[in-house]
Design an enzyme around this catalytic site. Structure first.
Site, PDB file in Angstrom:
ATOM      1  CE  LYS A  65     144.070  30.598 -23.661  1.00  0.00           C
ATOM      2  NZ  LYS A  65     145.344  30.066 -23.106  1.00  0.00           N
ATOM      3  CB  SER A 118     144.442  26.516 -24.170  1.00  0.00           C
ATOM      4  OG  SER A 118     145.663  27.208 -24.312  1.00  0.00           O
TER       5      SER A 118
END
Length: 207
Positions: A161, A124
């Site tokens: 993230k 990701s």
């Protein structure tokens, strides 16, 4: 003899202190209470680890059956940075049971200084060079700003993230167009920040 982890060192020092203060080692329940373990069983697991490393001897059948063998354990700072693997729900990220191993990396090579390494799982964040299997160097802090890459825990799931906050909403953005942002409503969900990313060690060259 293998060196002690930071958590094992805490247990060892508590045992020594109790013996010095009262003449008796602590019970499992006392260790759990003093160090914030969820149960006496958790304390027992740490005692078994200390026994395997020959720091203590466990005497069967006695609630205070602990005898010190090791007088000068290796200091935890000599171990290097702890590598965190799978993180159990509800447990601190640096709990001893999460530490897979230690790596001889100078924490000061990162700015700010790294406190632990986290093994990256997934693609990701690949667009900024954080690849599956890499070791992410993390500075443990809750003082974070929008745009920083953070290690966040959302309802007990740990993720890496980029942070964005809008009122009561938090958006955790991937650096890969195939992944949608994680949206966290702070009015109904729990979010905790474990730290910020301060560097990457490529697993193919390090391992």
């Amino acid at each position: 003899m293998k060196p002690l982890t930071a958590r094992q060192q805490e247990v060892f020092e508590l045992i020594k202190a109790k013996i010095e203060d009262t003449g008796m080692p602590p019970t499992r329940a006392e260790i759990a209470r003093e160090l914030g373990f969820r149960s006496a069983n958790a304390a027992e697991e740490h005692l078994k680890a200390l026994a395997r490393k020959q720091a203590i001897e466990i005497i069967p059948g006695a609630s205070r059956g602990i005898r010190i063998l090791l007088q000068d354990p290796v200091e935890p700072e000599d171990l290097g940075l702890p590598l965190i693997g799978q993180v159990a729900a509800g447990e601190p990220i640096l709990a001893q049971e999460h530490v897979e191993s230690h790596y001889q990396v100078d924490p000061s090579m990162f700015k700010p200084q790294a406190d632990f390494l986290l093994r990256v799982n997934g693609e990701s964040m690949k667009n900024i060079g954080i690849m599956d299997g890499d070791l992410l160097a993390v500075h443990k802090t809750q003082d974070v700003h929008d745009g920083q890459v953070v290690v966040a825990r959302v309802d007990d799931d740990v993720t890496v993230k980029r942070l964005e906050r809008k009122g009561s909403m938090v958006f955790l953005h991937a650096e890969n167009e195939e992944f949608a942002p994680i949206q966290v409503d702070l009015t109904s969900q729990h979010l905790s920040i474990e730290g910020i990313a301060v560097g990457v060690i490529r697993s193919t060259t390090w391992m």
